[in-house]
Scaffold this active site. Structure first.
Site, mmCIF file in Angstrom:
data_model
loop_
_atom_site.group_PDB
_atom_site.id
_atom_site.type_symbol
_atom_site.label_atom_id
_atom_site.label_comp_id
_atom_site.label_asym_id
_atom_site.label_seq_id
_atom_site.Cartn_x
_atom_site.Cartn_y
_atom_site.Cartn_z
ATOM 1 N N HIS A 1 -5.704 -55.310 -118.121
ATOM 2 C CA HIS A 1 -5.538 -55.501 -119.555
ATOM 3 C C HIS A 1 -6.688 -56.346 -120.118
ATOM 4 C CE1 HIS A 1 -1.823 -53.561 -120.414
ATOM 5 N NE2 HIS A 1 -1.060 -54.340 -119.660
ATOM 6 N N CYS B 1 -9.684 -51.644 -121.772
ATOM 7 C CA CYS B 1 -9.701 -51.046 -123.110
ATOM 8 C C CYS B 1 -10.748 -51.691 -124.005
ATOM 9 C CB CYS B 1 -8.329 -51.205 -123.768
ATOM 10 S SG CYS B 1 -7.012 -50.334 -122.917
ATOM 11 N N ARG C 1 -12.607 -46.900 -123.470
ATOM 12 C CA ARG C 1 -12.681 -47.688 -122.251
ATOM 13 C C ARG C 1 -14.074 -48.283 -122.083
ATOM 14 N NH1 ARG C 1 -8.226 -47.081 -122.963
ATOM 15 N NH2 ARG C 1 -6.581 -46.236 -121.632
#
Length: 269
Positions: free
Chosen positions: A172, A246, A255
């Site tokens: 993340h 991300c 990405r």
């Protein structure tokens, strides 16, 4: 002098308007408070809980490995305990077979044999000194089982640490520990280490892809190369690591990718 007469129906309408305005204001305040709590939960609480859980997992893994006494299986070849096999440059596809050591033809740094980890099992620790990052690596990239715990996830089917091919990871960038929040701060030649039960593998950052499609599967192939932006990636087999997250922040539309090459392997114990 005429005195204006206020009818009861007019008063009732005014009262209803005031009640409606007051109810609307209360509703807006309630919605605002709920949204604020959701933001606090996402941006603060999930980070706090995930980081604490990830730190505890790293400590647990290192205690477990310490009790195992290292368990290195790669020292028995007569080269001496604690030796650090170098990784020839020819591994990274730069060609020529020259490893800078002269006459090193045929040298190979073999990865310590590793058992396949179970789904969502944490089995390694990723260390990135520039980012001050020390985080567990778990098998799979599922949100609930892996990423939302603050872990970094290993793409199932890609190579394991130190193996030929591409050891590909996801994490993340925002919320739930956000281990890859500052992945864009990495620079060429920065060190990325992966600790396992048996060895520590050191990679050197080699290339970055600032933005590509979320469906760009080429970046995690054994020879990583973007299928969306073919100018980014490699054309020869090697020992690679891929870090994905991300981008831009607080979105999952694209990405970002960072690639590195294996430079050394140090057995534990």
């Amino acid at each position: 002098m005429r005195v204006p007469v206020v009818q009861h129906s007019t008063r009732r309408r005014s009262a209803r308007r005031r009640r409606a305005l007051w109810s609307g204001a209360e509703l807006l305040v309630t919605v605002g408070v709920v949204l604020l709590l959701l933001v606090v939960h996402q941006l603060w609480w999930t980070n706090r809980e995930a980081r604490r859980g990830a730190e505890r997992k790293v400590e647990a893994l290192e205690r477990e490995w310490g009790k195992d006494g290292g368990g290195a299986q790669g020292d028995g070849g007569g080269s001496g305990a604690g030796a650090t096999p170098a990784v020839p440059r020819s591994y990274d596809g730069s060609g020529g077979g020259s490893d800078g050591g002269g006459g090193g033809t045929g040298r190979r740094a073999t990865a310590v044999r590793q058992s396949s980890p179970s789904w969502s099992q944490a089995y390694a620790v990723l260390i990135i000194p520039r980012l001050g990052l020390r985080v567990p690596v778990a098998e799979g990239v599922g949100k609930q089982a892996v990423l939302n715990k603050g872990y970094v996830g290993h793409y199932r089917g890609t190579a394991q640490p130190g193996q030929a091919g591409n050891f590909a990871l996801a994490g993340h960038r925002n919320t739930h520990g956000e281990p890859f929040r500052y992945l864009n701060h990495l620079r060429i030649k920065d060190v990325v280490e992966v600790e396992t039960r048996d060895a520590t593998y050191t990679y050197s950052v080699d290339k970055t892809l600032p933005q590509t499609s979320a469906r760009d599967s080429g970046v995690i192939r054994p020879i990583p190369r973007s299928v969306v932006r073919p100018g980014y990636g490699y054309s020869q087999p090697g020992y690679y690591i891929t870090l994905t997250t991300c981008t831009p922040e607080f979105t999952s539309r694209y990405r970002m990718v960072v690639w590195g090459k294996l430079v050394s392997m140090r057995p534990r114990g």
